[in-house]
Motif scaffolding. Sequence first.
Motif, PDB file in Angstrom:
ATOM      1  N   PRO A   4     -26.526  32.495  -1.205  1.00 47.23           N
ATOM      2  CA  PRO A   4     -26.214  32.931   0.116  1.00 47.23           C
ATOM      3  C   PRO A   4     -27.525  33.622   0.817  1.00 47.23           C
ATOM      4  N   GLY A  44     -26.626  27.720   7.264  1.00 42.85           N
ATOM      5  CA  GLY A  44     -25.764  28.725   6.568  1.00 42.85           C
ATOM      6  C   GLY A  44     -26.747  30.112   6.561  1.00 42.85           C
ATOM      7  N   THR A  48     -26.652  33.730   8.615  1.00 44.09           N
ATOM      8  CA  THR A  48     -26.358  34.827   7.678  1.00 44.09           C
ATOM      9  C   THR A  48     -27.456  36.002   8.232  1.00 44.09           C
ATOM     10  N   LEU A  80     -17.120  31.743   4.268  1.00 44.96           N
ATOM     11  CA  LEU A  80     -18.127  30.939   3.422  1.00 44.96           C
ATOM     12  C   LEU A  80     -17.045  30.748   2.084  1.00 44.96           C
ATOM     13  N   ALA A 131     -18.333  30.562   9.960  1.00 54.49           N
ATOM     14  CA  ALA A 131     -18.303  30.570   8.606  1.00 54.49           C
ATOM     15  C   ALA A 131     -17.888  29.237   7.856  1.00 54.49           C
ATOM     16  N   SER A 135     -19.613  26.211   6.129  1.00 52.59           N
ATOM     17  CA  SER A 135     -19.594  25.750   4.682  1.00 52.59           C
ATOM     18  C   SER A 135     -19.998  24.239   4.368  1.00 52.59           C
ATOM     19  N   ILE A 138     -23.490  23.536   3.913  1.00 47.37           N
ATOM     20  CA  ILE A 138     -24.034  24.251   2.556  1.00 47.37           C
ATOM     21  C   ILE A 138     -23.488  23.262   1.380  1.00 47.37           C
TER      22      ILE A 138
END
Length: 434
Positions: A4, A44, A48, A80, A131, A135, A138
């Motif tokens: 992450p 992502g 962050t 996440l 979040a 995901s 991601i």
Amino acid sequence: MASPDGIPVTVTPDTVSKANAPSPETAALPGWLPLLLGFLTAVGPVSTDIYLPAFPALERSLHAPAGSAGMTLSAWMVGLAIGQITMGPLADRFGRRIPMLIGMIVYTIGSVGCAMATTMTSMCLFRLVAAIAASASIVIPSACVRDLSSGNEAARLMSKLILIQGIVPILAPMLGGIALDYISWRAIFWVSSLYGAVCVLFLLRAFPETLPQEKRRELRPLSLLHRYAIIARERSFITNALVWGFCGFLSFTYLTAAPTVFEHIFGFTPAHYGMLFGLFAVCMIGSSQINAALVGRVSSSAMLGWALVISILGAIALLVVVMLAEQYPGSGHHIRQIMLVPIVGCMMITLGMTGIIGPNAMVGALSNQSHYAGSASAFAGTMQYALGSLASTAIGLLPADTPMPMAALMLFAALMMGVFAVMRPHVAPPAQPG
């Protein structure tokens, strides 16, 4: 794959599933598709990192105590963690395009909510929603790579995604810090919502469905729970995954605490903090490239062991420097004048080693999971985000006028990584039966 905080994980052709060989209709890849996948994957890391320099401004605007902005990062990590373990099965059941499209729509709405938030509680709630939705971007692009290619071609495609994931954590805080000199922190989230809207447009107009109907799997929650229980009982997985998880705990301790430490205590501007963040990211990425260069020459277990020793020594030195400096009378002055250089140096050592620890811990976790590699990877990712959320919560609850909580929790994480590394099996157990 990448962690992450943007640390690249070494990918070789053997790590790519051969079960999803490209079908005739997807064998010829358009040249723009890897770029689109990379653009989606960057959601992502951007979300962050880009607002980290805004923590102090966020707290002032929402009339919240110093350090409380870390709770928004904790909410992001929880989201996440939830999304990481759910998006994979959803994408296997409903295809890649629809879950990612819905995810980006909800992410856009969540980012708008963050931009309009009036309390820290509402900010945390919208970050949680965003979040979970993010995901999808991601998890699913990596699955698309497996759908479209195999072997060397898959490794090349994955390396392009990793390059983007490695660059974004360097650029995002720099851009966010520079932007704060001219605009409000709310504008950062309006830009995030615009990013999400552009992703939605690309998914509607250009993104192809990469998972044929005949390859989709039924969604059976009880079967998934049973699979995760089997994975968790395997010693080489759980010990290495906990090393990976506490690597995330260390990284998110830093991510949460550093804006307050460097901007409140050391007096950095948001732009200067963004540059320092870039320096730490370069250290992590540089060590991961050293790790890749040593693959095949030094065993993965040996590299992990040496990196852990160096990281633990760096964390011990960091805590000692903080403790010694706070013994001086008028410690605030001495913190600003004396502690900066040694703190940055110790953090570079401690954090830099995560670029070696993370990839090798993940290799160990998946070494005996050939039949459940996707589920095991998602499980390990969820553990990392869950532990990362604990780190962010702890930082938010501890005093924000000293670097001591950051130093102590980073040492705790390094020591826990060492404990679980020692508990790993010395000889890998037999592969699971089919």
